[in-house]
Design a protein around this motif. Structure first.
Motif, short mmCIF file in Angstrom:
data_model
loop_
_atom_site.label_atom_id
_atom_site.label_comp_id
_atom_site.label_asym_id
_atom_site.label_seq_id
_atom_site.Cartn_x
_atom_site.Cartn_y
_atom_site.Cartn_z
N SER A 137 67.19 -15.90 -43.57
CA SER A 137 67.15 -16.92 -42.52
C SER A 137 68.33 -17.87 -42.69
O SER A 137 69.06 -17.83 -43.66
N GLY A 138 68.48 -18.77 -41.72
CA GLY A 138 69.65 -19.64 -41.71
C GLY A 138 69.62 -20.76 -42.73
O GLY A 138 70.66 -21.20 -43.20
N SER A 139 68.43 -21.26 -43.08
CA SER A 139 68.35 -22.40 -44.00
C SER A 139 67.08 -22.34 -44.83
O SER A 139 66.13 -21.64 -44.48
N ASN A 140 67.09 -23.09 -45.92
CA ASN A 140 65.92 -23.17 -46.79
C ASN A 140 64.95 -24.20 -46.23
O ASN A 140 65.28 -25.38 -46.14
N VAL A 141 63.75 -23.75 -45.88
CA VAL A 141 62.78 -24.61 -45.20
C VAL A 141 61.38 -24.38 -45.76
O VAL A 141 61.00 -23.24 -46.05
N VAL A 142 60.61 -25.48 -45.91
CA VAL A 142 59.18 -25.36 -46.18
C VAL A 142 58.50 -25.40 -44.81
O VAL A 142 58.45 -26.44 -44.16
N THR A 143 58.03 -24.24 -44.33
CA THR A 143 57.44 -24.15 -43.00
C THR A 143 56.00 -24.66 -42.99
O THR A 143 55.42 -24.94 -44.04
N ARG A 144 55.41 -24.74 -41.79
CA ARG A 144 54.00 -25.13 -41.68
C ARG A 144 53.10 -24.10 -42.36
O ARG A 144 52.09 -24.46 -42.97
N VAL A 145 53.46 -22.83 -42.25
CA VAL A 145 52.69 -21.78 -42.93
C VAL A 145 52.76 -21.99 -44.44
O VAL A 145 51.75 -21.88 -45.15
N ASP A 146 53.96 -22.31 -44.94
CA ASP A 146 54.10 -22.61 -46.38
C ASP A 146 53.22 -23.79 -46.76
O ASP A 146 52.59 -23.80 -47.83
N GLY A 147 53.19 -24.80 -45.89
CA GLY A 147 52.36 -25.97 -46.15
C GLY A 147 50.90 -25.62 -46.27
O GLY A 147 50.18 -26.11 -47.15
N ILE A 148 50.42 -24.76 -45.38
CA ILE A 148 49.02 -24.31 -45.42
C ILE A 148 48.75 -23.53 -46.71
O ILE A 148 47.69 -23.70 -47.35
N ILE A 149 49.70 -22.69 -47.12
CA ILE A 149 49.55 -21.93 -48.37
C ILE A 149 49.46 -22.88 -49.56
O ILE A 149 48.63 -22.69 -50.47
N LEU A 150 50.29 -23.91 -49.56
CA LEU A 150 50.25 -24.90 -50.64
C LEU A 150 48.90 -25.60 -50.68
O LEU A 150 48.34 -25.84 -51.77
N LEU A 151 48.34 -25.93 -49.53
CA LEU A 151 47.02 -26.58 -49.48
C LEU A 151 45.92 -25.64 -49.98
O LEU A 151 44.95 -26.09 -50.60
N LEU A 152 46.08 -24.34 -49.71
CA LEU A 152 45.11 -23.37 -50.23
C LEU A 152 45.18 -23.30 -51.76
O LEU A 152 44.15 -23.20 -52.44
N PHE A 153 46.40 -23.35 -52.30
CA PHE A 153 46.56 -23.43 -53.75
C PHE A 153 45.85 -24.67 -54.30
O PHE A 153 45.21 -24.63 -55.36
N PHE A 154 45.98 -25.77 -53.56
CA PHE A 154 45.35 -27.02 -54.00
C PHE A 154 43.83 -26.90 -54.02
O PHE A 154 43.17 -27.38 -54.96
N MET A 155 43.26 -26.22 -53.03
CA MET A 155 41.81 -26.02 -53.00
C MET A 155 41.35 -25.17 -54.19
O MET A 155 40.30 -25.44 -54.79
#
Length: 333
Positions: A137-155
């Motif tokens: 991809s064009g740039s390094n980004v934390v996407t909304r999907v990544d954000g949801i995955i991080l929250l699942l890790f938190f749970m």
């Protein structure tokens, strides 16, 4: 002349905010430690679990508020820089200083489960920080999907923590820590926790406002502010709480606070921020992410070498020197 007078007044107010914030943080940390320890004893929970949950969440509140607000306002660099910088500060500065005050004894469970989770969270962020290289991809980004995955890790982390809370008897593996806990009624313990959190959050906010104002007045860039001043400012609650706990002999709270806060910052704070709006990494690069990963691994290794399951004063000094070197590189570079 009037412009110079106004600038001088603004600088003075920023210094006042800085001092006021630091006082509130220290007072709040002491109240929170005593209140949380009392509640831990009343509920039959260990100091370690309270450090991993109540204390970690409360002291991570400044990072959560600042990162989410930064995401809403479109300042992704500040949001990510705050998390990365805070976690490096937690491990190297807080872990190092706390160990120099009193060697940190780490339980077997923490060595086998929780610290590896800190390393995993750093690795996850390192992978996300190289998304452009990995998927073209064009740039390094934390996407909304990544954000949801991080929250699942938190749970998953919270489920693990509360499972430990149910299975671990109060005081197990902590020697006399629970016995030294200040006795107080349930309502008073809760009041001290709430009051301590309020002092930490408001004090952290005033400190960051003052520090950022001073930095802007001195011509420091926003990128440096995010990784240094804002990161250190929002991590002062963790520093004050961990040192206060170490002075009182509550090493369970100290190490639990460091570990819990780092996991909260990446999985919860960054997860919430990225869910609000995708976050480009911008000026936060591989050097910052590799420093975070390497120091997380170093903290874990120090628990195994020289003196088993203990972060010694010498190892604490080495961690702190790592932070000093990183700060010099960040500011000069």
């Amino acid at each position: 002349m009037l412009i110079k007078h106004n600038k001088g007044l603004i600088m003075f107010l920023n210094i006042v905010y800085l001092i006021l914030g630091l006082v509130l943080i220290l007072v709040g940390a002491n109240a929170l430690t005593d209140g949380a320890s009392s509640l831990a004893k009343k509920w039959g929970m260990s100091d370690l679990v309270i450090g991993l949950t109540v204390v970690a969440f409360g002291t991570s509140a400044p990072e959560l508020v600042i990162s989410v607000m930064s995401a809403i306002e479109g300042n992704a660099g500040l949001a990510i820089g705050n998390v990365v910088g805070s976690n490096i500060f937690n491990i190297c500065a807080i872990g190092g200083i706390t160990a120099m005050v009193s060697p940190i004894v780490v339980s077997k469970g923490i060595m086998r489960a929780d610290i590896p989770l800190v390393i995993l969270s750093a690795l996850v962020l390192l992978v996300m920080g190289n998304s452009a290289l990995l998927d073209g991809s064009g740039s390094n980004v934390v996407t909304r999907v990544d954000g949801i995955i991080l929250l699942l890790f938190f749970m998953i982390f919270m489920y693990h923590t509360f499972s430990v809370a149910k299975e671990t008897p109060a005081g197990e593996g902590e020697g006399e820590e629970i016995a030294k806990t200040k006795e107080m009624p349930m309502w008073k313990g809760a009041l001290w926790v709430i009051g301590g959190l309020a002092g930490l959050i408001y004090g952290g906010d005033r400190f960051v406002a003052g520090a950022s104002g001073l930095a802007s007045g001195l011509g420091v860039s926003d990128a440096v502010i995010g990784l240094t001043i804002v990161a250190a400012g929002t991590s002062l609650p963790e520093l004050a709480t961990s040192i206060t706990a170490a002075l009182k002999g509550k090493t369970g709270i100290a190490v639990g606070n460091i570990i819990g806060s780092n996991i909260f910052n990446i999985f919860l704070v960054l997860g919430c921020s990225a869910t609000v709006r995708q976050l480009p990494f911008g000026n936060v690069g591989n050097v910052d992410l590799l420093v975070l990963t390497a120091t997380s691994l170093l903290f874990w290794l120090f628990g195994y070498v020289y003196k088993e399951r203990t972060i010694t004063r010498l190892e604490g000094a080495l961690l702190f020197l790592c932070y000093v070197a990183y700060m010099i590189w960040t500011i000069v570079g």
